[in-house]
Design an enzyme around this catalytic site. Structure first.
Site, PDB file in Angstrom:
ATOM      1  N   GLU A 174       0.467  -1.183  -5.859  1.00 50.93           N
ATOM      2  CA  GLU A 174       0.467  -0.137  -4.840  1.00 50.93           C
ATOM      3  C   GLU A 174       0.751   1.247  -5.413  1.00 50.93           C
ATOM      4  O   GLU A 174       1.057   2.186  -4.684  1.00 50.93           O
ATOM      5  CB  GLU A 174       1.483  -0.481  -3.751  1.00 50.93           C
ATOM      6  CG  GLU A 174       1.231  -1.817  -3.064  1.00 50.93           C
ATOM      7  CD  GLU A 174       0.184  -1.746  -1.964  1.00 50.93           C
ATOM      8  OE1 GLU A 174       0.204  -0.788  -1.179  1.00 50.93           O
ATOM      9  OE2 GLU A 174      -0.654  -2.668  -1.885  1.00 50.93           O
ATOM     10  N   HIS A 250       7.194  -0.242   0.917  1.00 55.02           N
ATOM     11  CA  HIS A 250       7.162   0.312  -0.433  1.00 55.02           C
ATOM     12  C   HIS A 250       8.567   0.777  -0.789  1.00 55.02           C
ATOM     13  O   HIS A 250       9.360   1.131   0.085  1.00 55.02           O
ATOM     14  CB  HIS A 250       6.214   1.507  -0.538  1.00 55.02           C
ATOM     15  CG  HIS A 250       4.775   1.163  -0.444  1.00 55.02           C
ATOM     16  ND1 HIS A 250       3.871   1.914   0.283  1.00 55.02           N
ATOM     17  CD2 HIS A 250       4.056   0.157  -0.997  1.00 55.02           C
ATOM     18  CE1 HIS A 250       2.666   1.375   0.187  1.00 55.02           C
ATOM     19  NE2 HIS A 250       2.754   0.316  -0.578  1.00 55.02           N
ATOM     20  N   CYS A 371       4.786   9.916   0.680  1.00 49.15           N
ATOM     21  CA  CYS A 371       3.500   9.211   0.698  1.00 49.15           C
ATOM     22  C   CYS A 371       2.343  10.157   0.416  1.00 49.15           C
ATOM     23  O   CYS A 371       1.327   9.761  -0.154  1.00 49.15           O
ATOM     24  CB  CYS A 371       3.266   8.553   2.051  1.00 49.15           C
ATOM     25  SG  CYS A 371       4.288   7.103   2.369  1.00 49.15           S
TER      26      CYS A 371
END
EC number: 3.5.3.23
Length: 448
Positions: A174, A250, A371
């Site tokens: 990721e 995350h 993000c």
């Protein structure tokens, strides 16, 4: 030689919508099917970029992807003209059309993992595009991501690019959302911190029970090998499975680091003391003095952290050695979080100031300030080798703002995604964008 951490923020794409596609992401799921505002989303992101640039930070921009992804729909058996493919998908498999229209590439913390030249064996900045194979709508991003990064960082003397890892569960990757780098100075050797949610092959590591762990230990190790990192310059840590099951999909939802500082929640990791000791020891060997700032669960619960995105923030170094924390408006709206932040900045520690940004459109889909940005540490020679068209300036900000105003809709629902005209609008907008950013042909419709 001077060195910098450059934040390359993702520009929100024209199809920004609330499809609720990300299982395990509380905000994404809870706001599913609401009407979105792509224009407002893009302008909010640009406003943050401009503000950080005005504060003196190096700032860049990373282009969105072509959506809807008609080629992806064709691979799933839909046929005919582009318009027919979209109409057929809308009629027979609306969830697949929604997935092919996702603007999730805006969250460029998931675009790639980046290692600076001071850490790598060949002295180049290394990029590995994330395969994002845990979610279909994100797994289709990495080919375009690689082309865009290649157009931004094209000089092979300074930059090395690696293809995404094999797109299988054992190597779920990721990107930088699970990677942090600690260093005394951005141009000096540092310690790269890889956080994983599970191991694909080693049963000694516990796994979450409710939501998927998206990053594997094996993927993190593979990226470290590809980048030529020294063993003494790498630390691996496991995310606490219980916080993954509470919506921490995350690591950047529960911890953020910069320079010599790790800001994290008490429940973020397993074997926290061992991890902190290893980080401190390895950073000391390259001249750094590791500092950790732990947020106790008694002050801020994991639920508070997930709902406010306290840790999905940007921790930025100021010239005087102190740090600035960039947080979303939702932190001010959470009484416990805001009270904690007031105490933190007033305590005389390393984090001295908090600035709040309105990123509601992104936040409602599950992505905050962290993000939205990919961090790339560059020395001044490397920065000069970056495509200058993607470095934020006042004129570029004005050009991008006008571009958004011309091309973006101010309302987007699921039904709008079935409009073939949307594809034409997006392609027209992106074709113009590549000229503004001087990227050349990076989108499938420009290449094929």
């Amino acid at each position: 030689m001077k060195s910098y951490e450059v934040n390359f923020d993702g520009l929100v794409g024209p199809t920004h919508n609330y499809g609720g596609l990300s299982y395990g992401n509380v905000a994404s799921q809870s706001n599913s099917q609401q009407s979105s505002n792509p224009k407002e989303a893009a302008l909010q992101g640009l406003a943050k970029m401009k503000a950080l640039m005005d504060m003196g930070f190096q700032q860049g921009v990373l282009a969105p992807q072509e959506r809807p992804d008609v080629a992806a729909l064709r691979r799933l058996g839909f046929a005919g003209s582009d318009a027919q493919v979209i109409q057929q998908a809308a009629k027979e498999a609306m969830p697949l059309l929604v997935a092919s229209c996702s603007a999730s590439s805006m969250w460029v913390a998931n675009a790639a993992t980046v290692s600076p030249s001071a850490d790598t064996a060949d002295g180049r900045v290394h990029f590995t595009a994330a395969n994002l194979n845990c979610k279909y709508h994100r797994s289709i991003e990495h080919p375009t991501t690689s082309r865009v990064l290649g157009a931004m960082f094209a000089d092979q003397q300074h930059f090395a690019h690696h293809a995404a890892l094999p797109a299988v569960a054992q190597f779920g990757d990721e990107g930088a959302a699970n990677h942090t780098r600690f260093c005394r100075a951005y141009g000096e050797a540092g310690v790269e911190f890889f956080v994983f949610g599970r191991s694909a092959f080693d049963t000694r590591y516990p796994a979450p029970q409710k939501y998927p762990a998206r990053q594997t230990l094996e993927a993190s190790q593979a990226v470290a090998r590809l980048h030529g990192l020294r063993e003494e310059g790498v630390v691996y840590a496991q995310q606490n499975p219980s916080v993954i099951d509470q919506g921490v999909f995350h690591n950047d939802v529960i911890a953020v680091g910069n320079g010599e500082v790790l800001f994290y929640h008490e429940d973020a990791f397993l074997e926290t003391d061992k991890m902190l000791a290893e980080l401190s020891s390895k950073l000391a060997k390259v001249g750094g003095k590791f500092q950790s700032v732990c947020v106790p669960r008694s002050a801020v619960t994991v639920d508070d952290a997930v709902r406010s995105y306290l840790f999905n923030s940007q921790l930025l170094s100021r010239p005087d050695g102190s740090m600035l924390l960039i947080v979303p408006e939702e932190c001010r709206g959470n009484e416990r979080v805001w009270q904690y932040l007031q105490g933190l900045t007033g305590a005389g520690g390393v984090i001295r100031e908090v600035k709040v940004f309105d990123l509601k459109q992104s936040m409602q889909n599950g992505g905050g300030p962290a993000c939205l940005r990919l961090r790339v540490a560059l020395n001044e020679t490397e920065l000069a080798a970056v495509n200058p068209g993607v470095i934020m300036t006042a004129p570029l900000y004005e050009s991008l703002t006008q571009w958004v105003e011309r091309h973006y809709r101010d309302r987007m629902t699921e039904n709008d995604l079935a409009d073939p005209q949307l594809l034409l609008e997006c392609r027209g907008a992106l074709d113009e964008l590549t000229q503004i950013l001087k990227l050349g042909a990076v989108y499938p419709f420009q290449i094929n």
